[in-house]
Design an enzyme around this catalytic site. Sequence first.
Site, PDB file in Angstrom:
ATOM      1  N   SER A 108       0.730  -0.878   0.143  1.00  0.00           N
ATOM      2  CA  SER A 108      -0.074   0.184  -0.253  1.00  0.00           C
ATOM      3  C   SER A 108       0.950   1.258   0.149  1.00  0.00           C
ATOM      4  O   SER A 108       1.951   1.153   0.772  1.00  0.00           O
ATOM      5  CB  SER A 108      -1.033  -0.347   1.268  1.00  0.00           C
ATOM      6  OG  SER A 108      -1.650   0.940   1.531  1.00  0.00           O
ATOM      7  N   SER A 109       0.158   2.420  -0.609  1.00  0.00           N
ATOM      8  CA  SER A 109       1.443   2.967  -0.352  1.00  0.00           C
ATOM      9  C   SER A 109       1.438   3.898   0.928  1.00  0.00           C
ATOM     10  O   SER A 109       2.368   5.311   0.910  1.00  0.00           O
ATOM     11  CB  SER A 109       0.155   4.661  -1.386  1.00  0.00           C
ATOM     12  OG  SER A 109      -0.782   5.194  -0.776  1.00  0.00           O
ATOM     13  N   CYS A 110       0.907   3.872   1.744  1.00  0.00           N
ATOM     14  CA  CYS A 110       0.654   3.881   3.146  1.00  0.00           C
ATOM     15  C   CYS A 110       1.942   3.901   4.445  1.00  0.00           C
ATOM     16  O   CYS A 110       2.079   4.365   5.153  1.00  0.00           O
ATOM     17  CB  CYS A 110      -0.630   4.186   4.045  1.00  0.00           C
ATOM     18  SG  CYS A 110      -1.028   2.472   4.432  1.00  0.00           S
ATOM     19  N   TYR A 137      -1.166  -0.672  10.023  1.00  0.00           N
ATOM     20  CA  TYR A 137      -1.527  -1.847   8.947  1.00  0.00           C
ATOM     21  C   TYR A 137      -0.053  -1.736   8.119  1.00  0.00           C
ATOM     22  O   TYR A 137       0.490  -2.069   7.130  1.00  0.00           O
ATOM     23  CB  TYR A 137      -2.754  -0.672   8.284  1.00  0.00           C
ATOM     24  CG  TYR A 137      -2.889  -1.426   6.819  1.00  0.00           C
ATOM     25  CD1 TYR A 137      -3.287  -2.400   6.831  1.00  0.00           C
ATOM     26  CD2 TYR A 137      -2.430  -0.227   5.739  1.00  0.00           C
ATOM     27  CE1 TYR A 137      -4.099  -3.014   5.305  1.00  0.00           C
ATOM     28  CE2 TYR A 137      -2.325  -0.374   4.795  1.00  0.00           C
ATOM     29  CZ  TYR A 137      -3.346  -1.906   3.806  1.00  0.00           C
ATOM     30  OH  TYR A 137      -4.167  -2.409   3.063  1.00  0.00           O
ATOM     31  N   LYS A 141       2.734  -3.950   6.240  1.00  0.00           N
ATOM     32  CA  LYS A 141       2.805  -4.320   5.049  1.00  0.00           C
ATOM     33  C   LYS A 141       4.069  -4.622   4.834  1.00  0.00           C
ATOM     34  O   LYS A 141       4.616  -4.770   3.532  1.00  0.00           O
ATOM     35  CB  LYS A 141       2.165  -3.311   3.967  1.00  0.00           C
ATOM     36  CG  LYS A 141       0.535  -3.588   4.584  1.00  0.00           C
ATOM     37  CD  LYS A 141       0.056  -4.398   2.936  1.00  0.00           C
ATOM     38  CE  LYS A 141      -1.193  -4.445   3.077  1.00  0.00           C
ATOM     39  NZ  LYS A 141      -1.866  -6.307   2.171  1.00  0.00           N
ATOM     40  N   PRO A 164       0.268  -0.145  -4.690  1.00  0.00           N
ATOM     41  CA  PRO A 164      -0.874   0.815  -5.023  1.00  0.00           C
ATOM     42  C   PRO A 164      -1.359   1.478  -4.259  1.00  0.00           C
ATOM     43  O   PRO A 164      -1.025   1.707  -3.211  1.00  0.00           O
ATOM     44  CB  PRO A 164      -1.917  -0.553  -5.041  1.00  0.00           C
ATOM     45  CG  PRO A 164      -1.789  -1.619  -4.545  1.00  0.00           C
ATOM     46  CD  PRO A 164      -0.345  -1.700  -3.696  1.00  0.00           C
ATOM     47  N   ASN A 166      -4.633   4.385  -3.832  1.00  0.00           N
ATOM     48  CA  ASN A 166      -5.634   4.004  -3.029  1.00  0.00           C
ATOM     49  C   ASN A 166      -6.772   3.797  -4.602  1.00  0.00           C
ATOM     50  O   ASN A 166      -6.486   4.583  -5.561  1.00  0.00           O
ATOM     51  CB  ASN A 166      -6.283   6.010  -2.921  1.00  0.00           C
ATOM     52  CG  ASN A 166      -5.602   5.862  -1.164  1.00  0.00           C
ATOM     53  OD1 ASN A 166      -4.529   5.639  -1.068  1.00  0.00           O
ATOM     54  ND2 ASN A 166      -6.751   7.065  -0.508  1.00  0.00           N
ATOM     55  N   LEU A 167      -7.132   2.868  -4.493  1.00  0.00           N
ATOM     56  CA  LEU A 167      -8.251   1.799  -5.546  1.00  0.00           C
ATOM     57  C   LEU A 167      -9.597   2.522  -5.339  1.00  0.00           C
ATOM     58  O   LEU A 167      -9.905   2.408  -4.124  1.00  0.00           O
ATOM     59  CB  LEU A 167      -7.797   0.408  -5.015  1.00  0.00           C
ATOM     60  CG  LEU A 167      -6.497   0.053  -4.697  1.00  0.00           C
ATOM     61  CD1 LEU A 167      -6.231  -1.161  -4.725  1.00  0.00           C
ATOM     62  CD2 LEU A 167      -5.446   1.048  -6.859  1.00  0.00           C
ATOM     63  N   HIS A 180     -13.202   3.718   2.466  1.00  0.00           N
ATOM     64  CA  HIS A 180     -12.400   4.638   2.476  1.00  0.00           C
ATOM     65  C   HIS A 180     -13.298   5.589   2.107  1.00  0.00           C
ATOM     66  O   HIS A 180     -14.312   5.422   1.492  1.00  0.00           O
ATOM     67  CB  HIS A 180     -11.118   4.399   1.277  1.00  0.00           C
ATOM     68  CG  HIS A 180     -10.636   3.008   1.333  1.00  0.00           C
ATOM     69  ND1 HIS A 180     -10.942   2.168   1.391  1.00  0.00           N
ATOM     70  CD2 HIS A 180      -9.167   3.072   2.277  1.00  0.00           C
ATOM     71  CE1 HIS A 180      -9.556   0.858   2.106  1.00  0.00           C
ATOM     72  NE2 HIS A 180      -8.210   1.777   2.502  1.00  0.00           N
ATOM     73  N   ASP A 270      -7.084  14.492   8.693  1.00  0.00           N
ATOM     74  CA  ASP A 270      -7.019  14.466   6.554  1.00  0.00           C
ATOM     75  C   ASP A 270      -5.695  13.268   6.748  1.00  0.00           C
ATOM     76  O   ASP A 270      -6.135  12.633   5.149  1.00  0.00           O
ATOM     77  CB  ASP A 270      -6.592  15.962   6.857  1.00  0.00           C
ATOM     78  CG  ASP A 270      -7.137  17.063   7.136  1.00  0.00           C
ATOM     79  OD1 ASP A 270      -7.867  17.241   6.424  1.00  0.00           O
ATOM     80  OD2 ASP A 270      -6.974  17.849   6.825  1.00  0.00           O
TER      81      ASP A 270
HETATM   82  O1  GFB Z   1      -9.785   7.062   2.089  1.00  0.00           O
HETATM   83  P1  GFB Z   1      -9.640   6.935   3.688  1.00  0.00           P
HETATM   84  O2  GFB Z   1     -10.473   6.731   4.664  1.00  0.00           O
HETATM   85  O3  GFB Z   1      -7.783   7.032   4.255  1.00  0.00           O
HETATM   86  O4  GFB Z   1      -9.302   9.001   3.661  1.00  0.00           O
HETATM   87  P2  GFB Z   1      -6.254   7.495   3.633  1.00  0.00           P
HETATM   88  C1  GFB Z   1      -8.703  10.053   2.644  1.00  0.00           C
HETATM   89  C2  GFB Z   1      -8.814  11.217   3.077  1.00  0.00           C
HETATM   90  O5  GFB Z   1     -10.125  11.674   2.447  1.00  0.00           O
HETATM   91  C3  GFB Z   1      -8.655  12.206   4.653  1.00  0.00           C
HETATM   92  C4  GFB Z   1     -11.494  12.283   4.127  1.00  0.00           C
HETATM   93  O6  GFB Z   1      -8.400  13.250   4.399  1.00  0.00           O
HETATM   94  C5  GFB Z   1     -10.093  11.681   5.371  1.00  0.00           C
HETATM   95  O7  GFB Z   1     -10.364  12.624   6.641  1.00  0.00           O
HETATM   96  N1  GFB Z   1     -12.498  12.682   3.823  1.00  0.00           N
HETATM   97  C6  GFB Z   1     -13.700  12.670   4.068  1.00  0.00           C
HETATM   98  C7  GFB Z   1     -12.912  10.920   4.275  1.00  0.00           C
HETATM   99  N2  GFB Z   1     -14.702  12.203   4.019  1.00  0.00           N
HETATM  100  C8  GFB Z   1     -14.231  10.747   3.937  1.00  0.00           C
HETATM  101  C9  GFB Z   1     -15.016   9.555   4.837  1.00  0.00           C
HETATM  102  O8  GFB Z   1     -16.219   9.940   4.563  1.00  0.00           O
HETATM  103  N3  GFB Z   1     -15.097   8.572   4.773  1.00  0.00           N
HETATM  104  C10 GFB Z   1     -13.351   8.623   4.922  1.00  0.00           C
HETATM  105  N4  GFB Z   1     -13.222   7.217   4.874  1.00  0.00           N
HETATM  106  N5  GFB Z   1     -12.824   9.134   4.840  1.00  0.00           N
HETATM  107  C11 GFB Z   1      -6.089   5.165   4.283  1.00  0.00           C
HETATM  108  C12 GFB Z   1      -5.290   4.359   5.328  1.00  0.00           C
HETATM  109  O9  GFB Z   1      -5.629   6.598   4.345  1.00  0.00           O
HETATM  110  O10 GFB Z   1      -5.694   4.806   2.555  1.00  0.00           O
HETATM  111  C13 GFB Z   1      -5.039   3.192   4.748  1.00  0.00           C
HETATM  112  O11 GFB Z   1      -5.984   4.250   6.199  1.00  0.00           O
HETATM  113  C14 GFB Z   1      -4.983   2.460   3.252  1.00  0.00           C
HETATM  114  O12 GFB Z   1      -4.108   2.369   5.903  1.00  0.00           O
HETATM  115  C15 GFB Z   1      -5.643   3.378   2.439  1.00  0.00           C
HETATM  116  O13 GFB Z   1      -3.110   3.045   3.000  1.00  0.00           O
HETATM  117  C16 GFB Z   1      -5.536   3.200   1.349  1.00  0.00           C
HETATM  118  O14 GFB Z   1      -5.733   7.756   2.205  1.00  0.00           O
HETATM  119  O15 GFB Z   1      -6.707   8.638   4.745  1.00  0.00           O
END
Ligand code: GFB
Length: 309
Positions: A108-110, A137, A141, A164, A166-167, A180, A270
Amino acid sequence: MEKDAKIFVAGHRGLVGSSIVRNLEAAGYTNLVLRTHAELDLMDASATLAFFQSEKPAYVFMAAARVGGIAANASHPADFIHENLAVQDSIITAAHANGVTKMVFLGSSCIYPRMAPQPIKEEYLLSGPLEPTNRAYAIAKIAGIVQCQSYNEQYGTNYVSVMPTNLYGPGDNFDLQSSHVLPALMAKFHTAKVSGAPSVSVWGTGSAKREFLHVDDLASAVIFLMNTYDGSEIVNIGTGEDVSIKELAELVRGTVGFEGEIDWDTTKPDGTPRKLLDVSKLHGLGWKHSIELSDGLAKTYEWYKSSLT
Ligand code: GFB
């Protein structure tokens, strides 16, 4: 991979695994071996070993993982590190014990440092502190990458690790607590449109930037790398382009056709400010994405609506 070679796709019911299966079948691979979670618990090392002993797959795609968005990662770090470490170790040790020809591990890119220079090159791995919301996580990875590299070094195996971005796509998780951002926004705007709600709450400030890759592009890249790339060095998979969460929210709002307001809930995190992958290595190997975000959003929204009926 020979078209009739036995291929195990671990996690074939998930977003990534289901797309790898669709792509393999479309490309004419005929000998896939698949197990649901109920049939085989990949955290159970002896059951996994017995499965490899009886099936003897030649190629393995490691797409089984505990995944989730920022809230799920931040609230369940123990589950994320434990389950991912257990699944990875079961599969890698069973693959090695049974002479698997080649395996691709999906990271993962994280895994990259929170403040890595952008775009993020593969060599930035382990060069700085991680993002706290998904540290557990990410460390699982990173352990998977190092385990693959260590087996290659010590035993001469051919285990490739790919990272990868974000998918999104058909088969994604649309549950608002664990998903996500992209499916969450789609579900929120859709629900608000149907109910006539005046506004939708979106997390954070909207200033964080993310790179989104359609899962069918990811599957195509992973199969391409299985067929063409040998090496312990990790390979990024992405588009090389990112958008702010604010821009994404506008794009998804347009796709869904929601005309109300967006309220930004700044009590929510964020996460990483930006994680744009440098994809020059992948481009140099001869692969580039083909599904642009606007088309991918439209297709995913069609799939989402059909999944509700
Ligand atoms: O996609 P996301 O949950 O994961 O959040 P990450 C990306 C951004 O979207 C953050 C905002 O800045 C969130 O605050 N966001 C806005 C929201 N509204 C929402 C909402 O309703 N739901 C969600 N989920 N986010 C994950 C990692 O990080 O990405 C994993 O936790 C993994 O480990 C994955 O790497 C690909 O991109 O921040």
